[in-house]
Every structure is written in structure tokens, then in C-alpha cells.
Design an enzyme around this catalytic site. Structure first.
Site, PDB file in Angstrom:
ATOM      1  N   CYS A  97      20.500   2.283  21.881  1.00  0.00           N
ATOM      2  CA  CYS A  97      19.518   2.751  21.022  1.00  0.00           C
ATOM      3  C   CYS A  97      18.389   2.049  21.197  1.00  0.00           C
ATOM      4  O   CYS A  97      17.206   2.241  20.717  1.00  0.00           O
ATOM      5  CB  CYS A  97      20.193   3.051  19.971  1.00  0.00           C
TER       6      CYS A  97
ATOM      7  N   HIS B  24      14.339   3.458  14.848  1.00  0.00           N
ATOM      8  CA  HIS B  24      15.158   4.151  15.516  1.00  0.00           C
ATOM      9  C   HIS B  24      15.787   5.272  14.554  1.00  0.00           C
ATOM     10  O   HIS B  24      16.511   5.015  13.500  1.00  0.00           O
ATOM     11  CB  HIS B  24      16.372   3.453  16.116  1.00  0.00           C
TER      12      HIS B  24
ATOM     13  N   ASN C  53      20.115  11.911  16.166  1.00  0.00           N
ATOM     14  CA  ASN C  53      20.023  10.572  16.874  1.00  0.00           C
ATOM     15  C   ASN C  53      19.869  10.540  18.329  1.00  0.00           C
ATOM     16  O   ASN C  53      20.866  10.902  19.167  1.00  0.00           O
ATOM     17  CB  ASN C  53      21.154   9.558  16.672  1.00  0.00           C
TER      18      ASN C  53
HETATM   19  N1  COA Z   1      32.425  16.672   8.526  1.00  0.00           N
HETATM   20  C1  COA Z   1      33.401  16.421   7.491  1.00  0.00           C
HETATM   21  N2  COA Z   1      34.094  15.491   7.202  1.00  0.00           N
HETATM   22  C2  COA Z   1      33.943  14.526   7.960  1.00  0.00           C
HETATM   23  C3  COA Z   1      33.052  14.431   9.027  1.00  0.00           C
HETATM   24  C4  COA Z   1      32.396  15.429   9.386  1.00  0.00           C
HETATM   25  N3  COA Z   1      31.682  15.752  10.355  1.00  0.00           N
HETATM   26  N4  COA Z   1      33.319  13.081   9.810  1.00  0.00           N
HETATM   27  C5  COA Z   1      34.155  12.439   9.195  1.00  0.00           C
HETATM   28  N5  COA Z   1      34.597  13.283   7.943  1.00  0.00           N
HETATM   29  C6  COA Z   1      35.385  12.804   6.883  1.00  0.00           C
HETATM   30  C7  COA Z   1      36.645  11.838   7.412  1.00  0.00           C
HETATM   31  O1  COA Z   1      37.575  12.339   7.850  1.00  0.00           O
HETATM   32  C8  COA Z   1      36.850  11.112   6.152  1.00  0.00           C
HETATM   33  O2  COA Z   1      37.744  11.937   5.544  1.00  0.00           O
HETATM   34  P1  COA Z   1      39.061  11.206   4.691  1.00  0.00           P
HETATM   35  O3  COA Z   1      38.368  10.385   3.645  1.00  0.00           O
HETATM   36  O4  COA Z   1      39.916  12.432   4.321  1.00  0.00           O
HETATM   37  O5  COA Z   1      39.743  10.364   5.682  1.00  0.00           O
HETATM   38  C9  COA Z   1      35.536  11.027   5.122  1.00  0.00           C
HETATM   39  O6  COA Z   1      34.794  12.306   5.879  1.00  0.00           O
HETATM   40  C10 COA Z   1      34.857   9.870   5.190  1.00  0.00           C
HETATM   41  O7  COA Z   1      34.534   9.540   6.235  1.00  0.00           O
HETATM   42  P2  COA Z   1      33.795   8.062   6.626  1.00  0.00           P
HETATM   43  O8  COA Z   1      33.733   7.643   8.157  1.00  0.00           O
HETATM   44  O9  COA Z   1      34.410   7.228   5.565  1.00  0.00           O
HETATM   45  O10 COA Z   1      32.468   8.649   6.003  1.00  0.00           O
HETATM   46  P3  COA Z   1      31.015   7.682   6.000  1.00  0.00           P
HETATM   47  O11 COA Z   1      30.898   7.728   4.522  1.00  0.00           O
HETATM   48  O12 COA Z   1      31.415   6.170   6.560  1.00  0.00           O
HETATM   49  O13 COA Z   1      30.007   8.288   6.903  1.00  0.00           O
HETATM   50  C11 COA Z   1      28.862   8.181   9.212  1.00  0.00           C
HETATM   51  C12 COA Z   1      30.329   8.355   8.336  1.00  0.00           C
HETATM   52  C13 COA Z   1      29.121   8.280  10.607  1.00  0.00           C
HETATM   53  C14 COA Z   1      28.030   9.131   8.755  1.00  0.00           C
HETATM   54  C15 COA Z   1      28.433   6.681   8.561  1.00  0.00           C
HETATM   55  O14 COA Z   1      29.532   5.748   8.684  1.00  0.00           O
HETATM   56  C16 COA Z   1      27.208   6.339   9.410  1.00  0.00           C
HETATM   57  O15 COA Z   1      26.282   7.027   9.315  1.00  0.00           O
HETATM   58  N6  COA Z   1      27.367   5.324  10.236  1.00  0.00           N
HETATM   59  C17 COA Z   1      26.138   4.905  11.168  1.00  0.00           C
HETATM   60  C18 COA Z   1      26.537   5.590  12.495  1.00  0.00           C
HETATM   61  C19 COA Z   1      25.262   5.414  13.157  1.00  0.00           C
HETATM   62  O16 COA Z   1      24.068   5.367  13.036  1.00  0.00           O
HETATM   63  N7  COA Z   1      25.718   5.287  14.665  1.00  0.00           N
HETATM   64  C20 COA Z   1      24.747   5.318  15.552  1.00  0.00           C
HETATM   65  C21 COA Z   1      24.115   3.864  15.922  1.00  0.00           C
HETATM   66  S1  COA Z   1      22.831   3.899  16.994  1.00  0.00           S
END
Ligand code: COA
Length: 322
Positions: free
Chosen positions: A113, A249, A279
């Protein structure tokens, strides 16, 4: 001489997939995705005619037209991508062929990215050395083909697309830039995705899709991007408020708002298209720049700060005068 952007272009696939659509093919919801990321939909390639190359060429043609530059005038083509159609030839060489840019040297840059920023910084360094005068820089991804569509925590985040700029060696343009890498963090966002054809080594059947530790990536982004921006501002002696727009980004709207808060700046200084595009990795900054430019929001002399982060780990920022 420094890199001055004189034209922009972009191309998104025809088809977009809303969160509601995704919720019909996996266990997710618009509420979950939108509240955690700000994403409402993303564009995805949906036919064999839409490839990394076709998106890149469409964005490039739009940027060349905007700049009033002919392909034969280009002496450098850099393509930032982690989702090229072929391992070789590079996407940049394929773009060169498609455009008929017969005088250009062409190669790809893999910095995920941060790729567009790494490419822009590389062009600026070529210009400073006097090696080239006119460059095409493209950020393009079709990440949809390397995503694990059974992993709902990553697949809902990404989209396909391309953005391009034409840069010319000029007295003005790029003011300063910064970039960095930390390979020790590489495991938190990784895509092995390559079968091994070596006769002595078993390949296995794991297709090696993109996998991510979302929380670690989030922490990295909200720490590294403000650090990058602060150090670039310190380098140039500018205040945060001197910058007309911060073009970050587009990974997640929560990351963008957190950065705006840390810099104590109004969110209006941070244009965003993550809600519509998701993204798009290396393509996200040039697509956003093209949109802001084509909406007529930029005036000559405006100060733009571009910053991004991504797999590698990699990060970078560039401060330039429009
Ligand atoms: N829909 C519904 N539920 C989902 C899901 C989806 N698409 N994806 C994950 N979940 C669930 C998980 O299974 C978890 O359930 P549980 O509590 O029963 O285990 C719950 O949601 C929380 O998951 P978690 O991973 O802790 O969520 P989060 O609040 O950290 O959000 C992201 C996840 C990915 C949105 C967040 O971490 C993020 O944005 N990170 C940065 C990623 C990024 O920018 N990447 C690109 C970099 S260039």
C-alpha cells in the site's frame, strides 16, 4: 530538478459490491463493516477483460490526456503493484507496450500500500539525478484475486482499481519526502501466493492468500503515519495547518479520523473515498488525488501531503506543491 505532478487519471472496475451484497455470500453485515471501517462498497474486476493491465492502461491514458503528454515523450514508467497479471514481464513493461511509450524505461515496485509513494519518491530521485525528465507513475491492484474470500475479517476491506500521475522534472513540485521499511513486522500482513515448481521441493496445496492481523496493522498505522507526517513537517519547517489537503492511504476511515485527531486538524483536510472504494492498496492515493483534482478542489500552489503504510512493513510520505 524535482517531480511535479502535471496530470492525473484513474480507473475503477465497472462492477461494485456493496456490504449488503457481501452479506448474501458470507456471514457479515453492512453494520459491522461500516462501523469498523467506514467502507460501504468496493469495485471488483468481474470479467477476464478487466485485468491489472487494463485498469493501469485506462488510468495512464487519462493521466496522459490530463497532462497533455504523448506516450512517446515518457522516459520512465513505474508501476506500484502487488497483484500484477504476470510475474514477468512486469506490468510496467506491459503498460509501455500498450501505450507505445517507446522511449521509456519501465519497471514495477513492490511496496504494497506504500507502493505509489515509493514510486513517486523514486521518480523524484531520478529527476534530481538528471537521469529522466518525464515519468508515468501508476498504482494498480486487483487484490480480489489474491484475497481469501472465506476470511470475512480481510476480504471485506479491499477493492480493485488504478490511479496514475504524470510527473515532469521542474523547479517546483516535490518539496520533501520520507520513507521506511521494517521487515521484522512482515508477518502481520502477508501473501505467499506462489506455487513452487522446483523438482525437489513439494509445493503443497495451500494457495497462500492474503492474511492479516488486523489489530496489529491498525496499531502500526495510527502510530507510524502521524510520526511520518510530523517528521516531514519538521523537515520542511511547515505547520500542520499550512497543508491544504492530507491525502492518506485509504485503508479504514477510523484510521484516518484517528490521524486527524492526533494532528489536531479538522477532518475536512482529509478527503476520503474509502466508503466507495475500500482499500485499493497501491492505487488508493493516486485514485484519491485524481478525484480531488477532477472535482476542482486544487489550486496552483496548494500544499499536499501524501502518506501511506502497508505490508512489508512499509511506510512513506511526500510533501508537494501543486
Ligand atoms: N463481519 C462480521 N463479523 C466479523 C467480520 C465481518 N466481516 N470480520 C470479523 N468479524 C468478527 C470476528 O470474528 C470477531 O468475532 P468474535 O469476537 O466472536 O471472535 C469480531 O468480529 C471482532 O473481530 P476483530 O478482528 O477483533 O475486529 P476489529 O474491531 O479489530 O476490526 C478490522 C477488524 C480488520 C476492521 C480492524 O482490525 C482493522 O481495520 N485493522 C486494520 C486493517 C487494515 O487497514 N489493513 C490494511 C492495511 S494496508
Amino acid at each position: 530538478m524535482r517531480a511535479k505532478i502535471i496530470g492525473t487519471g484513474s480507473c475503477l472496475p465497472d462492477r461494485s459490491a456493496t456490504n449488503d451484497y457481501l452479506s448474501t455470500i458470507m456471514d457479515t453485515s453492512d453494520q459491522w463493516i461500516h462501523s469498523r471501517t467506514g467502507i460501504h462498497k468496493r469495485h471488483l474486476v468481474s470479467s477476464e477483460e478487466e485485468t491489472t493491465l487494463t485498469l493501469a492502461v485506462n488510468a495512464a491514458n487519462a493521466a496522459l490526456e490530463d497532462a497533455g503528454i504523448l506516450p512517446a515523450q515518457l522516459d520512465l514508467i513505474l508501476v506500484a503493484t502487488v497483484s500484477s497479471d504476470f510475474i514477468t514481464p512486469s506490468t510496467a513493461c506491459m503498460v509501455q507496450k500498450a501505450l507505445g511509450a517507446c522511449h521509456a524505461t519501465a519497471f514495477d515496485i513492490n511496496a504494497a500500500c506504500s507502493g505509489f509513494l515509493f514510486a513517486l519518491n523514486t521518480v523524484d530521485a531520478y529527476f534530481q539525478s538528471g537521469a529522466c525528465q518525464t515519468a508515468l507513475i501508476i498504482g494498480v491492484e486487483t487484490l480480489s484475486k489474491i484475497i481469501d474470500w472465506s476470511d470475512r475479517s480481510t476480504c471485506v476491506l479491499f477493492g480493485d482499481g488504478a490511479g496514475a500521475v504524470v510527473a515532469k522534472a521542474s523547479e517546483e513540485g516535490m518539496v520533501a519526502s520520507i520513507q521506511g521499511s521494517d521487515g521484522t513486522g512482515g508477518d502481520i500482513l502477508i501473501c505467499k501466493n506462489r506455487t513452487n515448481n522446483n523438482p525437489y521441493i513439494a509445493t503443497g496445496t495451500d494457495p497462500g492468500y492474503l492474511s492479516m492481523n488486523g489489530q496489529e496493522v491498525f496499531k502500526f498505522a495510527v502510530k507510524k503515519v502521524p510520526e511520518c507526517i510530523q517528521s516531514l513537517l519538521a523537515q520542511t519547517g511547515l505547520c500542520a495547518s499550512d497543508v491544504t489537503y492530507y491525502l492518506l492511504h485509504q485503508a479504514n476511515y477510523r484510521i484516518i479520523t484517528s490521524i486527524a485527531r492526533k494532528l489536531k486538524l479538522p477532518i475536512e483536510k482529509f478527503p476520503s473515498n474509502v466508503e466507495r472504494c475500500g482499500n485499493t492498496s497501491a492505487a488508493s492515493i493516486p485514485i484519491l488525488l485524481d478525484e480531488v483534482h477532477k472535482e476542482g478542489k486544487l489550486s496552483e500552489g496548494d500544499i499536499l501531503l501524501l502518506s501511506g503504510f502497508g505490508a512489508g512493513l512499509t511506510w512513506g510520505a511526500a510533501l508537494l506543491k501543486w
